[in-house]
Design a protein around this motif. Structure first.
Motif, PDB file in Angstrom:
ATOM      1  N   THR A  31       1.122  -1.336  -0.194  1.00 21.32           N
ATOM      2  CA  THR A  31       0.279   0.021   0.252  1.00 21.32           C
ATOM      3  C   THR A  31       0.132   1.334   0.376  1.00 21.32           C
ATOM      4  O   THR A  31       0.275   2.465  -0.879  1.00 21.32           O
ATOM      5  CB  THR A  31      -0.841   0.284   1.200  1.00 21.32           C
ATOM      6  N   GLU A  35       1.008   4.084  -2.954  1.00 19.04           N
ATOM      7  CA  GLU A  35       1.189   5.557  -2.744  1.00 19.04           C
ATOM      8  C   GLU A  35       1.710   6.780  -2.764  1.00 19.04           C
ATOM      9  O   GLU A  35       1.621   7.335  -3.779  1.00 19.04           O
ATOM     10  CB  GLU A  35       0.554   6.071  -1.456  1.00 19.04           C
ATOM     11  N   GLU A  38       2.039   6.544  -6.791  1.00 15.76           N
ATOM     12  CA  GLU A  38       1.032   7.469  -7.184  1.00 15.76           C
ATOM     13  C   GLU A  38       1.149   8.753  -7.055  1.00 15.76           C
ATOM     14  O   GLU A  38       0.856   9.997  -7.546  1.00 15.76           O
ATOM     15  CB  GLU A  38      -0.547   6.914  -6.594  1.00 15.76           C
ATOM     16  N   TRP A  95       6.824  10.949   3.928  1.00  9.07           N
ATOM     17  CA  TRP A  95       6.848   9.626   3.760  1.00  9.07           C
ATOM     18  C   TRP A  95       7.518   8.466   4.500  1.00  9.07           C
ATOM     19  O   TRP A  95       6.917   7.618   5.077  1.00  9.07           O
ATOM     20  CB  TRP A  95       7.690   9.776   2.077  1.00  9.07           C
ATOM     21  N   ARG A  98       4.629   6.937   7.088  1.00 13.02           N
ATOM     22  CA  ARG A  98       4.216   6.313   6.104  1.00 13.02           C
ATOM     23  C   ARG A  98       4.947   5.030   6.218  1.00 13.02           C
ATOM     24  O   ARG A  98       4.328   3.921   6.172  1.00 13.02           O
ATOM     25  CB  ARG A  98       3.795   7.108   4.703  1.00 13.02           C
TER      26      ARG A  98
END
Length: 116
Positions: A31, A35, A38, A95, A98
């Motif tokens: 995931t 991300e 994208e 990031w 994340r």
């Protein structure tokens, strides 16, 4: 845009997560990587084998000394890396947060040298 290295810090020794926990981490990483793609921030990512698989090369005299094992013994080691493209440190830290969520491990965020 600058490039930043996200270094995943992994405890040395102990057992890695197994079963459903490892599967969950794998899904979280996929995931996270999606991300990054994208958002146009994806450059490269990969996990590393343990430090016991390392080979260290050291200049010595006019030759190179080759030794097995990690460069330094420690309680933690580099377990994986991710290179991201980000406009500034704040975006790179986003990031990194994340990545911490995905891996459940500490992540060091560091900019590459020589980029505007």
């Amino acid at each position: 845009m600058k490039h930043y290295l996200l270094s995943v810090i992994t405890p040395t020794g102990g057992e890695p997560p197994a079963g459903e926990e490892m599967a969950r981490i794998g899904r979280n990483l996929e995931t996270f990587h999606q991300e990054l793609r994208e958002a146009g921030a994806w450059v490269f990512a990969g996990g590393l084998h343990g430090p016991e698989t390392a080979t260290v090369l050291r200049p010595e005299g006019g030759d190179v000394l080759v030794t097995d094992g990690p460069y330094a013994e420690g309680k933690e080691h580099l377990g994986g890396i991710c290179v991201v493209r980000a406009p500034d440190l704040d975006a790179a830290l986003h990031w990194g947060r994340r990545a911490t969520w995905a891996t459940t491990l500490p992540v060091e965020v560091r900019p590459f040298m020589g980029e505007a």
